[in-house]
Design an enzyme around this catalytic site. Structure first.
Site, PDB file in Angstrom:
ATOM      1  N   GLN A   1      -3.140  -5.261   6.624  1.00 56.55           N
ATOM      2  CA  GLN A   1      -3.057  -4.304   6.685  1.00 56.55           C
ATOM      3  C   GLN A   1      -4.100  -4.309   8.228  1.00 56.55           C
ATOM      4  OE1 GLN A   1      -3.902  -1.565   3.849  1.00 56.55           O
ATOM      5  NE2 GLN A   1      -2.397  -0.337   4.568  1.00 56.55           N
TER       6      GLN A   1
ATOM      7  N   ASP B   1       0.911  -1.231   0.050  1.00 60.41           N
ATOM      8  CA  ASP B   1      -0.344  -0.194  -0.275  1.00 60.41           C
ATOM      9  C   ASP B   1       0.693   0.888   0.043  1.00 60.41           C
ATOM     10  OD1 ASP B   1      -2.169   1.094  -0.311  1.00 60.41           O
ATOM     11  OD2 ASP B   1      -2.753   1.424   2.049  1.00 60.41           O
TER      12      ASP B   1
ATOM     13  N   HIS C   1      -0.317  11.690  -3.306  1.00 57.05           N
ATOM     14  CA  HIS C   1      -0.391  10.351  -3.456  1.00 57.05           C
ATOM     15  C   HIS C   1      -1.793   9.472  -3.465  1.00 57.05           C
ATOM     16  CE1 HIS C   1      -0.519   9.980   0.477  1.00 57.05           C
ATOM     17  NE2 HIS C   1      -1.202   8.714   0.548  1.00 57.05           N
ATOM     18  N   ASP C   2      -3.496  10.366  -2.571  1.00 59.18           N
ATOM     19  CA  ASP C   2      -4.042   9.221  -2.738  1.00 59.18           C
ATOM     20  C   ASP C   2      -5.165   9.726  -3.667  1.00 59.18           C
ATOM     21  OD1 ASP C   2      -3.613   7.613  -1.011  1.00 59.18           O
ATOM     22  OD2 ASP C   2      -3.953   8.849   0.987  1.00 59.18           O
TER      23      ASP C   2
ATOM     24  N   ARG D   1      -3.734   4.792  -7.637  1.00 65.51           N
ATOM     25  CA  ARG D   1      -3.922   5.784  -7.166  1.00 65.51           C
ATOM     26  C   ARG D   1      -1.852   5.987  -8.124  1.00 65.51           C
ATOM     27  NH1 ARG D   1      -4.214   4.757  -0.833  1.00 65.51           N
ATOM     28  NH2 ARG D   1      -3.547   2.579  -1.361  1.00 65.51           N
TER      29      ARG D   1
ATOM     30  N   ARG E   1       3.290  12.637  10.190  1.00 66.20           N
ATOM     31  CA  ARG E   1       2.856  12.800   9.559  1.00 66.20           C
ATOM     32  C   ARG E   1       1.795  11.182   9.958  1.00 66.20           C
ATOM     33  NH1 ARG E   1      -0.449   9.307   5.898  1.00 66.20           N
ATOM     34  NH2 ARG E   1      -2.138  10.501   4.256  1.00 66.20           N
TER      35      ARG E   1
ATOM     36  N   GLU F   1      -3.929  12.942   9.787  1.00 63.99           N
ATOM     37  CA  GLU F   1      -4.666  12.370   7.710  1.00 63.99           C
ATOM     38  C   GLU F   1      -5.486  12.718   8.454  1.00 63.99           C
ATOM     39  OE1 GLU F   1      -5.297  10.029   4.488  1.00 63.99           O
ATOM     40  OE2 GLU F   1      -4.461   8.710   6.261  1.00 63.99           O
TER      41      GLU F   1
ATOM     42  N   ASP G   1      -1.453   8.761  10.261  1.00 63.10           N
ATOM     43  CA  ASP G   1      -1.883   7.727   9.052  1.00 63.10           C
ATOM     44  C   ASP G   1      -3.246   7.807   9.615  1.00 63.10           C
ATOM     45  OD1 ASP G   1      -1.452   7.228   6.440  1.00 63.10           O
ATOM     46  OD2 ASP G   1      -2.214   5.056   7.479  1.00 63.10           O
TER      47      ASP G   1
END
Ligand code: GLC
Ligand code: GLC
Length: 623
Positions: free
Chosen positions: A235, A124, A379-380, A500, A265, A309, A267
């Site tokens: 995950q 991912d 990036h998303d 993506r 960051r 985020e 996540d």
């Protein structure tokens, strides 16, 4: 006689006293009932003290510097650049060779996309972390990492890295032990012996990756458990209701802070707390956790700030900056997802009514101790986070508008300038998210030369918007050179299922080397972006702490935001249409414009008749 405490210990004690009220009451509420609570508190105190002891002297000095300059991240000279290390420069050593490029663009903050050791194969994009204490071996070693962070600091560039809080890779040691039946390790995750609770939770959960990772749980027959897997199967969601998770992650956080990073960051924070009968997103406990983590950092590594985020609706997002009792005590930075979505929405409709409505009605004009991470692409994918209520407030239908935006940016809507790719189409909800590079979504794949020039103007308008709005503008690697969609991901089995990757290209250094020629559209884009960042630096009134006020223009083609700087207002205007627009001089004067200086072009503007004329996709920062 007791020996006097060393200054270093005294500083730690002072910091502990400062942040104790932000920490212990939160932990008491979260974990007070837990049988191991007292033990946990003792361990946490020790972890904080150990982190401080291990903190290098130069970072302790930086702590002090930032205590003296707490607004360092809000200043107008901050400008960010986001990249994957391998795609930008091969590896960490390669990054050192390209720092001049970043300085040339005017960058003072870099976000290394996930750079800790990921699981093998599809990870991912590195968000499935196998070992939080090792650097991805494909990028280099911890020593390489420290060498880069030291060099960045020398050049005045801040460094942001990811700390994935919601899940680990299933290959992480804890997950491996859990799969082997270790009870304590199993308690770090959400594991169930029967499908009953997973089914009960699932009734109200949403799916993040409905296409290739449907559902929120995975059954593992080999060890007989159902495991909570919000994102991909590999995950595994951490169980933050177990204080041991808080302790372990805090240790990791302080370890990373001591490697010399400036920004962590955090996540996918919205998902950290689970409650039956809810979407399990942005539950109140998430904010207690984040405030407590923030306090831990302020005690041991106060130079480090937190970027949270949470890609959620405006009402849900603001609390990540700390609202109410968390005011000024939670995230220092959070993504302004609404600004991003509204930019694309207004660009497609050439009408800023919805944008103005959303940004004016849901966001305060200032934040405490915090500012936005402003961006146009990351990036998303882009999810069309427009609520039905907001749509109907400006007389349109929410579902129809979201469908329109998906079709427009996929490029299937007649007359669309965009070329994107669908991401995770959800047949059940009609939701269709969009992937695509800034340039391709803005129209640069057009064949007509004039249309291509318009695309560059749209991009520069976007960069001028995020540079002026208030916050740290984040430029995604390649967008400064107008890199197009990269379809090569389709040939990579680890990426082919995830569109993506279409907007995560490799850096084109040949284009970059020709950036100063001014001959190509990509060079124009680079020089334009460089100019915007230089003018931002030269305009201290754009400081993130100065209020951001949305102005009603009465002209749907124009979006206006006024930055209320103590030195006088800066009125930023953006023409979202492909036609010239005219603004009355009297209206501008009514909004405090007296110098007729455009801080963006650094020119005096002249009125035609009594009107300021704005070409298609114009942007001005008037003072
Ligand atoms: C974050 C990342 C995204 C990733 C997800 C799961 O939202 O931005 O790329 O897929 O977390 O870790
Ligand atoms: C959703 C999630 C976000 C994630 C993204 C990945 O927006 O809220 O956390 O990164 O999907 O596409």
């Amino acid at each position: 006689m007791a020996k006097a405490a060393k200054p270093d210990d005294q500083i730690f004690a002072l910091r502990m006293a400062r942040s104790a009220p932000d920490l212990w009451p939160m932990l008491e509420q979260l974990y007070g009932q837990h049988p191991n609570y007292n033990h946990f508190c003792t361990d946490l105190r020790a972890a904080l003290a150990d982190g401080w002891k291990a903190r290098p002297t130069d970072l302790k000095l930086l702590d002090l510097k930032r205590d003296l300059e707490p607004d360092w991240f809000q200043c107008a000279d901050m400008a960010g650049y986001v990249f994957y290390i391998d795609r930008f420069a091969g590896n960490l050593r390669g990054v050192l060779d390209h720092l001049d490029y970043l300085e040339d663009l005017g960058i003072t903050y870099v976000h290394f996309m996930p750079c800790l050791k990921p699981r093998p194969g599809d990870s991912d994009g590195g968000y499935a972390v196998m070992d939080y204490r090792s650097i991805n071996p494909a990028y280099g070693t911890l020593d390489d990492f420290k060498a880069v962070s030291t060099e960045l600091r020398k050049r005045g560039i801040s460094l942001c890295i990811d700390l994935v809080l919601n899940h680990t890779a299933k290959e992480h040691d804890w997950a491996q032990a859990a799969a082997q039946g270790d009870k304590a390790a199993q308690d770090l995750y959400w594991m169930f012996d029967t499908p009953d609770l997973p089914q009960a939770y699932s009734k109200t959960l949403v799916e993040v990756f409905p296409d290739n990772a449907p559902g929120n749980f995975t059954h593992y027959p080999d060890f007989g458990k159902w495991v909570w897997t919000t994102f991909n199967e590999h995950q595994w969601d951490l169980n933050w209701s177990n204080p041991q998770v808080f302790l372990e992650i805090t240790r990791i956080m302080l370890h990373l802070a001591n490697t010399g990073v400036d920004v962590l960051r955090l996540d996918a924070v919205a998902f950290m707390w689970k409650r039956l009968g809810t979407r399990c997103q942005s539950e109140p406990e998430v904010h207690m956790l984040l405030q407590a983590l923030r306090a831990c950092c302020r005690i041991t590594a106060p130079a480090v700030i937190h970027l949270e985020e949470a890609i959620v609706s405006p009402q849900e997002m603001l609390p990540y900056f700390g609202r109410g009792k968390h005011d000024g005590r939670e995230g220092n930075l959070a993504y302004h997802n609404s600004l991003m979505v509204q930019f694309w929405s207004a660009l497609a409709t050439r009408d800023t009514s919805l944008m103005t409505h959303v940004l004016a009605s849901h966001f305060p004009d200032r934040l405490t101790n915090a500012t936005y991470a402003t961006y146009i692409r990351c990036h998303d994918d882009i999810g069309w986070a427009v609520t039905d209520e907001d749509a109907s407030a400006v007389g349109i239908s929410g579902p129809a508008h979201r469908r329109f935006l998906s079709d427009f940016y996929e490029g299937t809507f007649p007359g669309s300038f965009a070329r994107g790719a669908p991401f995770q189409v959800n047949e059940a909800t009609g939701d269709k998210r969009i992937s695509g590079s800034f340039a391709s979504l803005a129209g640069l794949e057009a064949t007509d030369e004039h249309d291509r020039e318009m695309a560059v103007q749209r991009m520069l308008m976007g960069h001028a918007l995020i540079a002026a709005f208030g916050g740290i503008p984040l430029i995604y690697m390649g967008d400064e050179l107008a890199l197009l969609n990269d379809h090569s991901y389709l040939n990579d089995p680890a990426h082919a299922h995830d569109s993506r990757w279409i907007h995560r290209p490799r850096m084109d250094w040949a284009l970059a080397d020709a950036r100063h020629s001014g001959n190509s559209l990509s060079s124009q884009c680079f020089l334009g972006t460089q100019h915007i960042l230089a003018r931002r630096r030269a305009t201290p009134g754009l400081h993130g702490a100065h209020p951001t006020q949305i102005v009603q223009t009465g002209n749907p083609a124009l979006f206006a935001v006024q930055r209320a700087a103590p030195t006088g207002p800066i009125l930023c205007l953006f023409n979202f249409s492909h036609h010239w627009q005219h603004v009355a001089g009297g209206w501008l004067q009514g909004h405090g414009i007296t110098h007729w200086h455009d801080a963006l072009s650094d020119q005096i503007v002249t009125l035609h008749g009594d009107y300021l004329a704005l070409p298609p996709y114009a942007r001005v920062w008037l003072t």
